[in-house]
Design an enzyme around this catalytic site. Structure first.
Site, PDB file in Angstrom:
ATOM      1  N   ASP A   1      91.117  57.891  32.102  1.00 21.36           N
ATOM      2  CA  ASP A   1      90.116  57.647  31.627  1.00 21.36           C
ATOM      3  C   ASP A   1      89.425  57.871  30.268  1.00 21.36           C
ATOM      4  O   ASP A   1      88.251  57.823  29.926  1.00 21.36           O
ATOM      5  CB  ASP A   1      88.954  58.608  32.656  1.00 21.36           C
ATOM      6  CG  ASP A   1      89.350  60.224  32.144  1.00 21.36           C
ATOM      7  OD1 ASP A   1      89.744  60.712  31.011  1.00 21.36           O
ATOM      8  OD2 ASP A   1      89.078  61.060  33.225  1.00 21.36           O
TER       9      ASP A   1
ATOM     10  N   ARG B   1      85.241  57.094  26.218  1.00 24.11           N
ATOM     11  CA  ARG B   1      85.481  57.961  27.501  1.00 24.11           C
ATOM     12  C   ARG B   1      84.778  56.936  28.437  1.00 24.11           C
ATOM     13  O   ARG B   1      83.656  56.887  28.583  1.00 24.11           O
ATOM     14  CB  ARG B   1      84.844  59.279  27.399  1.00 24.11           C
ATOM     15  CG  ARG B   1      84.795  60.164  28.741  1.00 24.11           C
ATOM     16  CD  ARG B   1      86.344  60.401  29.118  1.00 24.11           C
ATOM     17  NE  ARG B   1      86.156  61.385  30.143  1.00 24.11           N
ATOM     18  CZ  ARG B   1      86.075  61.293  31.396  1.00 24.11           C
ATOM     19  NH1 ARG B   1      85.921  60.144  31.848  1.00 24.11           N
ATOM     20  NH2 ARG B   1      86.061  62.305  32.345  1.00 24.11           N
TER      21      ARG B   1
ATOM     22  N   ASP C   1      86.395  60.420  36.851  1.00 20.30           N
ATOM     23  CA  ASP C   1      87.222  61.469  36.507  1.00 20.30           C
ATOM     24  C   ASP C   1      88.631  61.297  36.817  1.00 20.30           C
ATOM     25  O   ASP C   1      88.727  61.318  38.128  1.00 20.30           O
ATOM     26  CB  ASP C   1      86.643  62.834  36.527  1.00 20.30           C
ATOM     27  CG  ASP C   1      87.467  63.908  35.987  1.00 20.30           C
ATOM     28  OD1 ASP C   1      88.124  63.751  34.775  1.00 20.30           O
ATOM     29  OD2 ASP C   1      87.675  65.004  36.530  1.00 20.30           O
ATOM     30  N   THR C   2      89.611  61.168  36.061  1.00 17.87           N
ATOM     31  CA  THR C   2      91.017  60.729  36.716  1.00 17.87           C
ATOM     32  C   THR C   2      91.568  62.329  36.562  1.00 17.87           C
ATOM     33  O   THR C   2      91.274  63.129  35.576  1.00 17.87           O
ATOM     34  CB  THR C   2      91.768  59.891  35.880  1.00 17.87           C
ATOM     35  OG1 THR C   2      91.728  60.214  34.531  1.00 17.87           O
ATOM     36  CG2 THR C   2      90.949  58.682  36.106  1.00 17.87           C
TER      37      THR C   2
ATOM     38  N   GLU D   1      94.373  64.941  35.452  1.00 16.80           N
ATOM     39  CA  GLU D   1      94.748  65.307  33.943  1.00 16.80           C
ATOM     40  C   GLU D   1      96.211  64.995  33.781  1.00 16.80           C
ATOM     41  O   GLU D   1      97.108  65.256  34.874  1.00 16.80           O
ATOM     42  CB  GLU D   1      94.465  66.844  33.695  1.00 16.80           C
ATOM     43  CG  GLU D   1      93.124  67.248  33.733  1.00 16.80           C
ATOM     44  CD  GLU D   1      92.138  66.503  32.664  1.00 16.80           C
ATOM     45  OE1 GLU D   1      92.942  66.083  31.788  1.00 16.80           O
ATOM     46  OE2 GLU D   1      91.145  66.464  32.632  1.00 16.80           O
TER      47      GLU D   1
ATOM     48  N   ARG E   1      83.279  60.860  21.542  1.00 13.89           N
ATOM     49  CA  ARG E   1      83.754  59.689  22.189  1.00 13.89           C
ATOM     50  C   ARG E   1      82.564  58.806  22.739  1.00 13.89           C
ATOM     51  O   ARG E   1      81.582  59.321  23.234  1.00 13.89           O
ATOM     52  CB  ARG E   1      84.669  59.976  23.394  1.00 13.89           C
ATOM     53  CG  ARG E   1      86.009  60.846  22.925  1.00 13.89           C
ATOM     54  CD  ARG E   1      86.700  61.513  24.164  1.00 13.89           C
ATOM     55  NE  ARG E   1      85.792  62.094  24.943  1.00 13.89           N
ATOM     56  CZ  ARG E   1      86.500  63.001  26.196  1.00 13.89           C
ATOM     57  NH1 ARG E   1      87.778  62.804  26.363  1.00 13.89           N
ATOM     58  NH2 ARG E   1      85.667  63.655  26.950  1.00 13.89           N
TER      59      ARG E   1
END
Length: 209
Positions: free
Chosen positions: A34, A48, A53-54, A56, A101
């Protein structure tokens, strides 16, 4: 006259681009599923991806999570092979996060990358701090991924119990069960009361005899 019309056209085109808050960038480097780096006006920026949310891949405490590698590889492959990458800012979101970001929607060859990641079960809808422009698209994509049990959703039903979802699905049966239980409780109390009264009357009868 033609020059005037052309000038007006370019002027209004500029207004449209500004109001849309979009920028065309070139791919620079992969970070994870992401997050990525791009070149804009000869400078490297970090973006970002907004509202997702992907899992980790290099988190200091979480380490490598399930489907993290797949999400990272998917994003990297898409960006490396893209002919056109457009970043769009959302008017209801901050432009930058606390890490500096850029928070953006990412369009690769006119397709929303966030949507594709979610549909493939490689990301979840997350960090919704306001009513963002494409949230409804992400929610629809999430439903598709859940129904197909793609990626991160393949074992969610087994591992996560959601009381709201459970009640929503079985609320009729729960209500009926509650009525039965309440009925039984009152029925037991009624029988106990009736038995008590009968014993009392029998005792009184025995005394008279």
């Amino acid at each position: 006259m033609k020059k005037i019309l052309l000038s007006l056209f370019l002027f209004f085109l500029g207004i449209i681009n500004i109001s849309a808050k979009t920028i065309t960038v070139k791919f620079s480097d992969c970070v994870d599923g992401d997050t990525a780096k791009f070149i804009y006006k000869k400078e490297e920026i970090t973006a970002r991806f907004l509202a997702i949310d992907t899992p980790e891949t290099n988190h200091p405490t979480k380490g490598v999570e399930e489907y993290g590698k797949e999400a990272s590889e998917y994003t990297c492959s898409k960006l490396k092979n893209a002919d056109k990458i457009i970043l769009e800012f959302d008017e209801n979101s901050d432009e930058l996060d606390k890490y500096g970001r850029y928070l953006v929607w990412v369009f690769i060859d006119d397709k929303l990358l966030q949507k594709e990641l979610i549909e493939n079960g490689l990301a979840s809808v997350a960090y919704l701090y306001d009513d963002y422009k494409y949230t409804y698209i992400l929610e629809e994509a999430k439903q598709i991924a859940e129904d197909k049990k793609n990626g991160i959703w393949s074992n969610k039903e087994e591992n996560n119990f959601n009381i709201y979802t459970f009640f929503k699905k079985y609320h009729i049966y729960i209500i009926i069960l509650l009525f039965i239980v309440i009925g039984c409780i009152f029925s037991i109390k009624f029988r106990q009361k009736l038995t008590k009264e009968l014993k009392k009357k029998l005792k009184q009868k025995d005394l008279h005899l």
